[in-house]
Design an enzyme around this catalytic site. Sequence first.
Site, mmCIF file in Angstrom:
data_model
loop_
_atom_site.group_PDB
_atom_site.id
_atom_site.type_symbol
_atom_site.label_atom_id
_atom_site.label_comp_id
_atom_site.label_asym_id
_atom_site.label_seq_id
_atom_site.Cartn_x
_atom_site.Cartn_y
_atom_site.Cartn_z
ATOM 1 N N GLU A 194 0.808 -1.224 0.000
ATOM 2 C CA GLU A 194 0.000 0.000 0.000
ATOM 3 C C GLU A 194 0.843 1.278 0.000
ATOM 4 O O GLU A 194 0.472 2.256 -0.633
ATOM 5 C CB GLU A 194 -0.960 -0.006 1.206
ATOM 6 C CG GLU A 194 -2.001 -1.109 1.106
ATOM 7 C CD GLU A 194 -3.018 -1.075 2.230
ATOM 8 O OE1 GLU A 194 -3.623 -0.027 2.465
ATOM 9 O OE2 GLU A 194 -3.192 -2.107 2.904
ATOM 10 N N HIS A 222 9.564 -26.548 3.653
ATOM 11 C CA HIS A 222 8.999 -27.805 3.162
ATOM 12 C C HIS A 222 8.377 -27.652 1.787
ATOM 13 O O HIS A 222 7.664 -28.528 1.319
ATOM 14 C CB HIS A 222 7.980 -28.333 4.185
ATOM 15 C CG HIS A 222 8.602 -28.549 5.533
ATOM 16 N ND1 HIS A 222 9.207 -29.735 5.898
ATOM 17 C CD2 HIS A 222 8.787 -27.704 6.578
ATOM 18 C CE1 HIS A 222 9.709 -29.608 7.116
ATOM 19 N NE2 HIS A 222 9.466 -28.375 7.548
ATOM 20 N N LYS A 255 -13.378 -0.618 -3.951
ATOM 21 C CA LYS A 255 -14.484 -0.457 -2.996
ATOM 22 C C LYS A 255 -15.677 0.189 -3.700
ATOM 23 O O LYS A 255 -16.821 -0.190 -3.468
ATOM 24 C CB LYS A 255 -14.042 0.376 -1.795
ATOM 25 C CG LYS A 255 -13.173 -0.412 -0.818
ATOM 26 C CD LYS A 255 -12.913 0.356 0.473
ATOM 27 C CE LYS A 255 -12.162 -0.524 1.471
ATOM 28 N NZ LYS A 255 -11.819 0.143 2.715
#
Length: 355
Positions: A231, A247, A338
Amino acid sequence: MLDDPDRLAEVDPSGLMGTLSSLPEQLEEGLAGVRGAPWEGPPSGRVFVVGMGGSAIAGDLAHALGRWYGGLEVQVSRTPRIPPYVAKEDLLVAISYSGNTWETLSAYRQALGKDLACLTIGSGGELAEMSSARGVPHVPVPPGFAPRAALGYLLAPLLALLARSSARLGDALPGALADLSRIRGEWVPAVPARANQAKAIAAALEGKVPIIYGPPPYAGVARRWQTQLNENAKTLAWYSILPEANHNEIVGWLEGPNPDRFAPVVLMPPPESALHGRFQPTLALLGERVPVTSVPALDEAFVTGLLGLVLLGDLVSVYLAVLGGVDPRPVRSIDRLKAAIHEEAGEGSSAEGEI
Ligand code: F6R
């Protein structure tokens, strides 16, 4: 360039660097604001935090503190649906700085529908309105901040809850805030690049995609580094957890093409952690292919180390923005998204459906 105050003022006209640096003061003010508040830890000892982005991260840090100091188990839910196993003896904390984030509102509405014990934190919006209408305790935080730059205010009520449930954390807290202000002094713009760890890390990340690794107690910190880099510096970045990455991801680093597009940053475990000392083989193997930035844990109480590394990552992200010449404050892409989501919800879609 990072030592030039005029350049900083030019790239960061809103002073996000200063606001992010005020984490200790925000925490202090926030804690003072909830001192003596009537709410307390739930009978079950389980707290569910619902929220997104810069608001949800407060829950991640609370999770880490609860796990380290005991007292409360904090889980974070970043979806519009609350987990089906939240029970009446639990506490649901809905956090949204703006008070208008649809995922958070949707989860909160559901919690109210189930008559769960709730607490809300934010600077206004629908969240505050709903709480006032339903008589739910609401902790107001000051308006006018970027949500991610109000972390201290958003975290303070959770810290207060945790400190009431763990004497060890309660005892450590006052000193932790003082130590945090002291540590901050090492990373501020006035400290020249040759002696400033935050500036040095930003320089190492320039032009690369940072991948932040942390041990499980610092998962929330690693996520905060990622999201602040996203951001503030407007860069792709991801975080991951060690030893799990040993892993799987290690194969990509050691055997995949072009690892030098990426810059690994490893947040080292706190010295008291069982993992301390087990990170060296990973650092050595990664170092065979790419330069690795290793960030030692701060030699402080866990709560100080946790918050200190948050502060360090925040400042790194702004220094990286300065190097890239981008204003760290606006997040136009989030605003666009948004708005688009709002429009879509307005058109009668099932924005609150099962996800
Ligand atoms: C913006 C930011 C975002 C928001 C997120 C949720 O500074 O950090 O990640 O936090 O879009 O919005 P709020 O916090 O208002 O619920």
